[in-house]
Motif scaffolding. Structure first.
Motif, short mmCIF file in Angstrom:
data_model
loop_
_atom_site.label_atom_id
_atom_site.label_comp_id
_atom_site.label_asym_id
_atom_site.label_seq_id
_atom_site.Cartn_x
_atom_site.Cartn_y
_atom_site.Cartn_z
N UNK A 88 7.86 5.26 -5.88
CA UNK A 88 6.98 4.11 -6.14
C UNK A 88 5.67 4.22 -5.37
N UNK A 89 5.71 4.79 -4.18
CA UNK A 89 4.47 5.03 -3.43
C UNK A 89 3.57 6.00 -4.19
N UNK A 90 4.17 7.06 -4.73
CA UNK A 90 3.40 8.02 -5.51
C UNK A 90 2.77 7.35 -6.72
N UNK A 91 3.53 6.54 -7.42
CA UNK A 91 3.00 5.84 -8.59
C UNK A 91 1.83 4.94 -8.19
N UNK A 92 1.98 4.22 -7.09
CA UNK A 92 0.91 3.32 -6.63
C UNK A 92 -0.36 4.10 -6.29
N UNK A 93 -0.22 5.23 -5.61
CA UNK A 93 -1.39 6.03 -5.26
C UNK A 93 -2.03 6.63 -6.51
N UNK A 94 -1.22 7.08 -7.45
CA UNK A 94 -1.76 7.63 -8.69
C UNK A 94 -2.55 6.58 -9.45
N UNK A 95 -2.03 5.38 -9.51
CA UNK A 95 -2.74 4.28 -10.18
C UNK A 95 -4.04 3.98 -9.44
N UNK A 96 -3.97 3.91 -8.12
CA UNK A 96 -5.16 3.62 -7.32
C UNK A 96 -6.24 4.68 -7.51
N UNK A 97 -5.84 5.94 -7.62
CA UNK A 97 -6.83 7.01 -7.83
C UNK A 97 -7.55 6.82 -9.16
N UNK A 98 -6.83 6.40 -10.18
CA UNK A 98 -7.46 6.16 -11.47
C UNK A 98 -8.34 4.91 -11.43
N UNK A 99 -7.81 3.83 -10.92
CA UNK A 99 -8.53 2.56 -10.91
C UNK A 99 -9.82 2.67 -10.11
N UNK A 100 -9.78 3.40 -9.02
CA UNK A 100 -10.96 3.53 -8.14
C UNK A 100 -12.15 4.10 -8.91
#
Length: 119
Positions: A88-100
């Motif tokens: 879930x941490x990986x998913x959150x970071x992956x989403x954050x990288x896209x959203x940023x």
């Protein structure tokens, strides 16, 4: 963004721990039932945040990931809590990288409106 005056992640954690508390103190919830309840809560919170934000994609995506993982565990995936947290941490970071990369400031840097005001 708040739901009932609380951060969505805090509400979701409260629901998850509440379900575990009920199961620990005698309410006959199987592991599968707990997983389904947590999945529904995660998906619901993700949906509520998406509706409140009007155009946000990160919260529903993360809610979907949490729901999918909870359902997988409920149907026999044997991952420890640590393994689940890492995924879930990986998913959150992956989403954050896209959203940023999709966000721009409302006020350009260096404009008078972007400068802090003296109090």
């Amino acid at each position: 963004m708040k739901i009932f005056g609380r951060e969505p992640a805090a509400l979701l954690a409260f629901v998850a721990v509440g379900i575990k508390l009920l199961a620990a103190f005698g309410v006959g919830l199987s592991d599968d039932q707990q997983a389904v309840l947590n999945a529904v809560a995660a998906a619901a919170v993700g949906l509520i945040v998406a509706v409140m934000a009007h155009d946000a994609l990160a919260a529903p995506l993360y809610g979907l990931a949490q729901a999918a993982l909870a359902l997988a565990v409920g149907f026999g995936l044997h991952w420890s809590a640590d393994q689940q947290a890492v995924v879930l941490s990986f998913v959150q970071v992956a989403i954050a990288m896209f959203v940023r990369t999709q966000i721009t400031a409302k006020v350009p840097a260096g404009s008078a409106a972007a400068q802090p005001r003296a109090v």
